[in-house]
Scaffold this motif. Structure first.
Motif, short mmCIF file in Angstrom:
data_model
loop_
_atom_site.label_atom_id
_atom_site.label_comp_id
_atom_site.label_asym_id
_atom_site.label_seq_id
_atom_site.Cartn_x
_atom_site.Cartn_y
_atom_site.Cartn_z
N VAL A 90 0.73 -1.05 0.04
CA VAL A 90 0.03 0.07 0.09
C VAL A 90 0.84 1.35 -0.09
CG1 VAL A 90 -1.67 1.32 1.21
CG2 VAL A 90 -1.85 -1.10 1.00
N VAL A 91 1.96 1.03 0.98
CA VAL A 91 2.93 2.59 0.76
C VAL A 91 3.29 2.51 -0.49
CG1 VAL A 91 5.02 3.26 1.80
CG2 VAL A 91 3.30 2.21 3.47
N ASN A 92 4.01 1.47 -1.14
CA ASN A 92 4.63 1.62 -2.30
C ASN A 92 3.55 2.15 -3.34
OD1 ASN A 92 6.61 0.36 -0.98
ND2 ASN A 92 6.34 -1.73 -1.95
N ASN A 93 2.43 1.63 -3.47
CA ASN A 93 1.51 2.02 -4.57
C ASN A 93 1.27 3.51 -4.20
OD1 ASN A 93 1.30 -0.49 -5.73
ND2 ASN A 93 -0.63 -1.02 -4.59
N PHE A 94 1.08 4.19 -3.04
CA PHE A 94 0.46 5.63 -2.95
C PHE A 94 1.94 6.32 -3.15
CE2 PHE A 94 -2.98 4.25 -0.23
CZ PHE A 94 -3.98 5.44 -0.47
N ALA A 95 3.12 5.98 -2.87
CA ALA A 95 4.24 6.51 -3.22
C ALA A 95 4.23 6.69 -4.75
CB ALA A 95 5.49 5.94 -2.63
N ALA A 96 4.16 5.41 -5.46
CA ALA A 96 4.43 5.43 -6.84
C ALA A 96 3.22 6.57 -7.63
CB ALA A 96 4.12 4.23 -7.56
N SER A 97 2.03 6.48 -7.06
CA SER A 97 0.99 7.18 -7.64
C SER A 97 1.13 8.66 -7.43
CB SER A 97 -0.18 6.95 -7.02
OG SER A 97 -0.62 5.45 -7.26
N PHE A 98 1.62 9.09 -6.36
CA PHE A 98 1.87 10.37 -6.04
C PHE A 98 3.31 10.84 -7.04
CE2 PHE A 98 5.07 13.22 -4.22
CZ PHE A 98 4.45 14.50 -4.10
N GLN A 99 4.07 10.21 -7.10
CA GLN A 99 5.24 10.66 -7.96
C GLN A 99 4.85 10.81 -9.40
OE1 GLN A 99 9.68 9.38 -7.56
NE2 GLN A 99 8.76 7.76 -8.89
N ARG A 100 3.96 9.71 -9.87
CA ARG A 100 3.72 9.82 -11.05
C ARG A 100 2.91 11.04 -11.45
NH1 ARG A 100 -1.03 9.46 -13.37
NH2 ARG A 100 -1.97 8.48 -11.72
#
Length: 193
Positions: A90-100
């Motif tokens: 979940v942390v990884n997905n939120f981080a990736a989505s924000f960065q994109r």
């Protein structure tokens, strides 16, 4: 000439806030932590709006994105009955989505500035500051430079030299003052936030 600037928070500040919201360590800045987690996540998993997508101009704004991120994270926690200890995925997905989304905003605004500058014969872009160390930022800005009608030259220091922009600005001022050089602020349309 100032073509645009941040209306509220800088990109590095937004990365730091996201790191704190995700419970990541922020010593030395949250950006590297978010970037590392983003590499393991799905950048399309969390729907976040690109800031100011329908507004013209070259100004940046990351406050709305930070707020949307916080609300999405709070909703996830409430819907899934979890507290601050989030699963790594979940942390990884939120981080990736924000960065994109954050980089999409950067690309959109830089693209507009590059189009304007091309009409004036400018074809070089310098990217500096702590966020310039982010590999995804570098890759996507390289792509932006190559996608222009006339290929742009990208000047970007090695990641180890990409430090906090405030430090670089202060150092530049010190060096100018040593040489007796001062910038006249009254001629600029720059306002404190």
């Amino acid at each position: 000439v100032v073509l645009g600037g941040t209306l509220d928070d800088a990109l590095g500040e937004a990365f730091d806030k996201v790191a704190r919201l995700l419970g990541l360590p922020v010593g030395g800045g949250g950006g590297p932590q978010v970037e590392n987690r983003a590499k393991m996540g799905d950048p399309d998993s969390i729907k976040l709006p690109v800031p100011m997508a329908h507004k013209q101009g070259m100004n940046f704004s990351f406050a709305g994105l930070k707020n949307s991120f916080r609300m999405s994270l709070d909703n996830y926690k409430m819907e899934n009955g979890v507290g601050d200890a989030l699963p790594d995925e979940v942390v990884n997905n939120f981080a990736a989505s924000f960065q994109r989304v954050a980089i999409s905003h950067l690309e959109q605004r830089l693209g507009r500035a590059m189009e304007h500058c091309s009409s004036l014969g400018v074809d070089t872009l310098a990217v500096v500051g702590g966020v310039a160390a982010n590999a995804e930022v570098r890759k996507r800005i390289e792509g932006l430079c190559e996608s222009q009608d006339r290929k742009w030259k990208l000047v970007i220091p090695p990641p180890r030299l990409c430090t906090d922009n405030g430090v670089m600005i202060a150092w530049s001022a010190i060096e100018k003052l040593k040489l007796g050089i001062s910038n006249e602020i009254s001629a600029q349309e720059v306002y404190p936030r």
